[in-house]
Scaffold this active site. Structure first.
Site, mmCIF file in Angstrom:
data_model
loop_
_atom_site.group_PDB
_atom_site.id
_atom_site.type_symbol
_atom_site.label_atom_id
_atom_site.label_comp_id
_atom_site.label_asym_id
_atom_site.label_seq_id
_atom_site.Cartn_x
_atom_site.Cartn_y
_atom_site.Cartn_z
ATOM 1 N N GLY A 12 -36.090 -47.194 41.520
ATOM 2 C CA GLY A 12 -35.291 -46.084 41.003
ATOM 3 C C GLY A 12 -35.777 -44.756 41.552
ATOM 4 C CG ASP A 66 -48.593 -40.323 38.193
ATOM 5 O OD1 ASP A 66 -48.173 -41.500 38.147
ATOM 6 O OD2 ASP A 66 -49.500 -39.920 37.449
ATOM 7 C CG ASP A 145 -33.301 -42.330 33.406
ATOM 8 O OD1 ASP A 145 -34.015 -41.346 33.132
ATOM 9 O OD2 ASP A 145 -33.086 -42.707 34.565
HETATM 10 P P1 ITT Z 1 -45.187 -45.980 41.342
HETATM 11 O O1 ITT Z 1 -46.491 -45.557 40.723
HETATM 12 O O2 ITT Z 1 -45.291 -47.192 42.213
HETATM 13 O O3 ITT Z 1 -44.462 -44.843 42.007
HETATM 14 P P2 ITT Z 1 -44.366 -46.431 38.602
HETATM 15 O O4 ITT Z 1 -43.070 -46.876 38.002
HETATM 16 O O5 ITT Z 1 -45.610 -47.173 38.227
HETATM 17 O O6 ITT Z 1 -44.168 -46.421 40.177
HETATM 18 P P3 ITT Z 1 -45.401 -44.018 37.310
HETATM 19 O O7 ITT Z 1 -46.823 -44.445 37.278
HETATM 20 O O8 ITT Z 1 -45.109 -42.625 37.704
HETATM 21 O O9 ITT Z 1 -44.526 -44.889 38.314
HETATM 22 O O10 ITT Z 1 -44.781 -44.389 35.915
HETATM 23 C C1 ITT Z 1 -43.804 -43.645 35.347
HETATM 24 C C2 ITT Z 1 -43.152 -44.407 34.225
HETATM 25 O O11 ITT Z 1 -42.114 -43.553 33.733
HETATM 26 C C3 ITT Z 1 -42.495 -45.700 34.631
HETATM 27 O O12 ITT Z 1 -42.430 -46.550 33.524
HETATM 28 C C4 ITT Z 1 -41.107 -45.245 35.062
HETATM 29 O O13 ITT Z 1 -40.129 -46.263 34.941
HETATM 30 C C5 ITT Z 1 -40.863 -44.112 34.073
HETATM 31 N N1 ITT Z 1 -40.070 -43.070 34.741
HETATM 32 C C6 ITT Z 1 -40.449 -42.291 35.791
HETATM 33 N N2 ITT Z 1 -39.469 -41.481 36.168
HETATM 34 C C7 ITT Z 1 -38.426 -41.742 35.336
HETATM 35 C C8 ITT Z 1 -37.122 -41.248 35.247
HETATM 36 O O14 ITT Z 1 -36.653 -40.347 36.087
HETATM 37 N N3 ITT Z 1 -36.343 -41.744 34.284
HETATM 38 C C9 ITT Z 1 -36.783 -42.675 33.427
HETATM 39 N N4 ITT Z 1 -37.996 -43.213 33.462
HETATM 40 C C10 ITT Z 1 -38.827 -42.747 34.408
#
Ligand code: ITT
Length: 191
Positions: A12, A66, A145
């Site tokens: 995403g 992040d 979301d």
């Molecule tokens: P990477 O570290 O591999 O980039 P990740 O999903 O582990 O991917 P994060 O450590 O930044 O990324 O975790 C962020 C969490 O917040 C994760 O559960 C995402 O699905 C959620 N998240 C991040 N951006 C979001 C958005 O725009 N809308 C909804 N949920 C989001």
């Protein structure tokens, strides 16, 4: 075309960043190999360290993202632990934690970390304020979301194109682009 490696395993996130940067003539290449994530209360040092580590490993300009959702009634939880909580609890249990809470204030935050090999990392934060919904709504977007309400609609209801105009990620990328464009105009300046 300028190329930046974006280290993320999150489909995403990658799609959103790719779509936004494409309109500015920047090609983003996904690297799913991950980066060392520091255990910190703030997103900035996590993004900075991760970007620098991979930039030096790949010898390429690298971006990481992040992100997290910070819920006021839960004292900012899950914040930097958003990934872990999405995996272990998911939205229905987060909503259960919020049962009886009338202050639904929350914000999403993204910190883009960017680094070129041998240089210091830079961080670009972006925040969007909203509310935790009372139930999941909408099928768009990803992660939190469906439970994050922005001006009455959840990001899940808003659709990707609209979300990309106002989201925390959009704001972080805009801030990155402002710096990046300055750098392209004055290439000798470095950072
Ligand atoms: P990477 O570290 O591999 O980039 P990740 O999903 O582990 O991917 P994060 O450590 O930044 O990324 O975790 C962020 C969490 O917040 C994760 O559960 C995402 O699905 C959620 N998240 C991040 N951006 C979001 C958005 O725009 N809308 C909804 N949920 C989001």
């Amino acid at each position: 075309m300028h190329k930046i490696v974006f280290v993320t395993g999150n489909k995403g996130k990658f799609a959103e960043v790719r779509d936004i940067l494409k309109t500015f003539g920047i090609e983003v290449i996904q690297d799913k190999n991950g980066y060392p994530e520091l255990q910190e209360d703030d997103l900035e040092p996590i993004a900075a360290y991760g970007a620098q580590h991979v930039a030096n490993r790949l010898n390429m300009p690298v971006m990481v993202d992040d992100s997290g959702i910070f819920i006021k009634a839960l004292n900012g939880f899950p914040g930097p632990y958003s990934r872990f909580i999405e995996d272990r609890l998911g939205n229905p249990k987060v909503l259960k934690l919020m049962e009886g809470e009338t202050d639904r204030t929350a914000y999403f935050k993204t910190v883009i970390g960017y680094c070129e090999p041998g240089k210091e990392p830079l961080v670009f934060p972006g925040i969007v304020e909203g509310k935790v919904a009372y139930e999941e709504r909408g099928t768009g977007g990803f992660g939190y979301d469906p439970i994050f309400e922005y001006q009455g609609e959840t990001f899940g209801e808003l659709g990707d194109a609209e979300k990309n105009k106002v989201s925390h990620r959009r704001r972080a990328i805009d801030s990155f682009l402002e710096w990046y464009k300055g750098k392209l105009e004055n290439p000798d300046q470095g950072h």
